[in-house]
Design a protein around this motif. Structure first.
Motif, PDB file in Angstrom:
ATOM      1  N   GLN A  11      57.086  55.698  35.490  1.00 27.26           N
ATOM      2  CA  GLN A  11      56.659  54.305  35.386  1.00 27.26           C
ATOM      3  C   GLN A  11      55.158  54.180  35.619  1.00 27.26           C
ATOM      4  N   GLY A  12      54.560  53.185  34.966  1.00 28.04           N
ATOM      5  CA  GLY A  12      53.126  52.953  35.092  1.00 28.04           C
ATOM      6  C   GLY A  12      52.852  51.534  35.563  1.00 28.04           C
ATOM      7  N   ASP A  13      51.890  51.391  36.480  1.00 29.94           N
ATOM      8  CA  ASP A  13      51.499  50.084  37.011  1.00 29.94           C
ATOM      9  C   ASP A  13      50.168  49.664  36.397  1.00 29.94           C
ATOM     10  N   PHE A  14      50.078  48.370  36.066  1.00 30.32           N
ATOM     11  CA  PHE A  14      48.882  47.852  35.409  1.00 30.32           C
ATOM     12  C   PHE A  14      48.398  46.584  36.107  1.00 30.32           C
ATOM     13  N   LEU A  15      47.088  46.393  36.075  1.00 29.57           N
ATOM     14  CA  LEU A  15      46.460  45.229  36.695  1.00 29.57           C
ATOM     15  C   LEU A  15      45.604  44.518  35.659  1.00 29.57           C
ATOM     16  N   LEU A  16      45.723  43.182  35.626  1.00 32.76           N
ATOM     17  CA  LEU A  16      44.947  42.365  34.701  1.00 32.76           C
ATOM     18  C   LEU A  16      44.219  41.301  35.516  1.00 32.76           C
ATOM     19  N   GLU A  17      42.886  41.374  35.549  1.00 34.63           N
ATOM     20  CA  GLU A  17      42.106  40.445  36.371  1.00 34.63           C
ATOM     21  C   GLU A  17      40.895  39.924  35.607  1.00 34.63           C
ATOM     22  N   ALA A  18      40.511  38.682  35.930  1.00 36.33           N
ATOM     23  CA  ALA A  18      39.315  38.075  35.338  1.00 36.33           C
ATOM     24  C   ALA A  18      38.368  37.659  36.450  1.00 36.33           C
ATOM     25  N   TRP A  19      37.094  38.040  36.283  1.00 36.00           N
ATOM     26  CA  TRP A  19      36.065  37.709  37.273  1.00 36.00           C
ATOM     27  C   TRP A  19      34.912  36.983  36.586  1.00 36.00           C
ATOM     28  N   LYS A  20      34.364  36.025  37.290  1.00 35.53           N
ATOM     29  CA  LYS A  20      33.237  35.250  36.768  1.00 35.53           C
ATOM     30  C   LYS A  20      32.059  36.173  36.486  1.00 35.53           C
ATOM     31  N   LYS A  21      31.475  35.988  35.312  1.00 35.99           N
ATOM     32  CA  LYS A  21      30.333  36.821  34.936  1.00 35.99           C
ATOM     33  C   LYS A  21      29.101  36.388  35.723  1.00 35.99           C
ATOM     34  N   SER A  54      39.310  28.931  46.972  1.00 39.45           N
ATOM     35  CA  SER A  54      38.413  29.913  47.595  1.00 39.45           C
ATOM     36  C   SER A  54      38.356  31.200  46.777  1.00 39.45           C
ATOM     37  N   ASP A  55      39.491  31.567  46.134  1.00 36.90           N
ATOM     38  CA  ASP A  55      39.489  32.752  45.267  1.00 36.90           C
ATOM     39  C   ASP A  55      38.492  32.564  44.128  1.00 36.90           C
ATOM     40  N   TYR A 113      39.188  34.552  38.849  1.00 33.60           N
ATOM     41  CA  TYR A 113      39.783  33.440  38.115  1.00 33.60           C
ATOM     42  C   TYR A 113      41.160  33.759  37.537  1.00 33.60           C
ATOM     43  N   TYR A 114      41.574  34.994  37.595  1.00 35.15           N
ATOM     44  CA  TYR A 114      42.896  35.351  37.060  1.00 35.15           C
ATOM     45  C   TYR A 114      43.316  36.691  37.646  1.00 35.15           C
ATOM     46  N   SER A 115      44.612  36.811  37.992  1.00 38.33           N
ATOM     47  CA  SER A 115      45.112  38.072  38.541  1.00 38.33           C
ATOM     48  C   SER A 115      46.596  38.212  38.216  1.00 38.33           C
ATOM     49  N   ALA A 116      46.943  39.314  37.578  1.00 40.85           N
ATOM     50  CA  ALA A 116      48.336  39.564  37.206  1.00 40.85           C
ATOM     51  C   ALA A 116      48.619  41.060  37.302  1.00 40.85           C
ATOM     52  N   GLY A 117      49.873  41.385  37.504  1.00 45.71           N
ATOM     53  CA  GLY A 117      50.276  42.784  37.573  1.00 45.71           C
ATOM     54  C   GLY A 117      51.633  42.972  36.930  1.00 45.71           C
TER      55      GLY A 117
END
Length: 260
Positions: free
Chosen positions: A249-259, A184-185, A191-195
């Motif tokens: 400290q720094g927080d980062f988000l890496l995500e991929a979304w369908k074009k 469903s995501d 399509y991708y999610s990381a932190g």
């Protein structure tokens, strides 16, 4: 035999407290809320409760591990100089718990000052961190302090989506969290999610880490950059975002979304 007596005593005290609480509940009028423990104005009941808790604590002390847990927590954490360590133990997942009494908020403030003087970053009045080692504090009662020591450690820079280059400053705190996305995501377009979190760096270092990626095919700047990637045959836009900075400290988000 001694252990059996202790366990029986604990059970009896626990049952006594349970019965006492039940009796108090049945005596309350239907149209009146039961006050919390702090709101009850019954000195005798308070005294009985305190005595029962002291007896229970004394019984449980026979099963405790007193004394500062030297060798069981990182050496960078200095011994707490007030009160006594009544118990400690490994909580799993990199956490170690320490109970100290008697001590109070003023003494905790002095200890936090001691930690700060030894290089820890102190946040508010209940936490401190040095590198990947974090110490959190909470009072279970007015004079019983619980220390929670966490050491997530660090790991080698991982292979991330989009070939994210490692930072020039700071340390990776623990491991990168990569979410397991459902069908469903992906139907929603994700399509991708990381932190991940970097520690022991400045806010300028966080921005420099983002801008470093521009030499590796990314576009954008400052706190958010983008890169085209293909995941499972689907064209996606990958985003690397510098989310927030606080207390070194720094927080980062890496995500991929369908074009679209």
């Amino acid at each position: 035999m001694k252990r059996i007596i202790i366990i029986v005593l604990c059970l009896v005290l626990g049952l006594w407290l349970l019965i006492g609480c039940s009796n108090n509940d049945t005596n309350q009028p239907d149209n009146k809320e039961t006050p919390s423990y702090n709101e009850v104005d019954e000195p005798e009941a308070d005294e009985e409760f305190d005595e029962a808790m002291e007896e229970l604590g004394e019984a449980l002390s026979y099963l405790a591990t007193p004394g500062w847990p030297e060798g069981k927590i990182p050496d960078v954490i200095p011994e707490y100089p007030f009160g006594e360590v009544t118990n400690s133990g490994d909580g799993g997942d990199g956490q170690y718990f320490i109970l100290i009494s008697p001590t109070g908020k003023d003494e905790l403030a002095e200890y936090l000052t001691l930690l700060e003087g030894q290089g820890f970053t102190v946040s508010g009045d209940d936490s401190a961190r040095l590198g990947t080692v974090a110490v959190n504090f909470q009072f279970n009662t007015k004079e019983v302090l619980q220390m929670i020591v966490t050491d997530l450690g660090t790991s080698e820079w991982p292979q991330l989506m989009g070939d994210v280059l490692p930072p020039d400053a700071g340390t990776l705190y623990g491991e990168v969290y990569i979410a397991e996305l459902s069908k469903s995501d992906k139907e929603y377009g994700n399509y991708y999610s990381a932190g991940f979190t970097l520690v022991d760096l400045t806010e300028e270092d966080c921005v420099a880490f983002i801008e470093k990626q521009l030499s590796n095919g990314w576009e954008g700047g400052y706190d958010m950059i983008f890169k085209d990637v293909t995941i499972d045959g689907v064209d996606c836009e990958l985003m690397l975002q510098f989310v927030q900075y606080y207390d070194g400290q720094g927080d980062f988000l890496l995500e991929a979304w369908k074009k679209q």
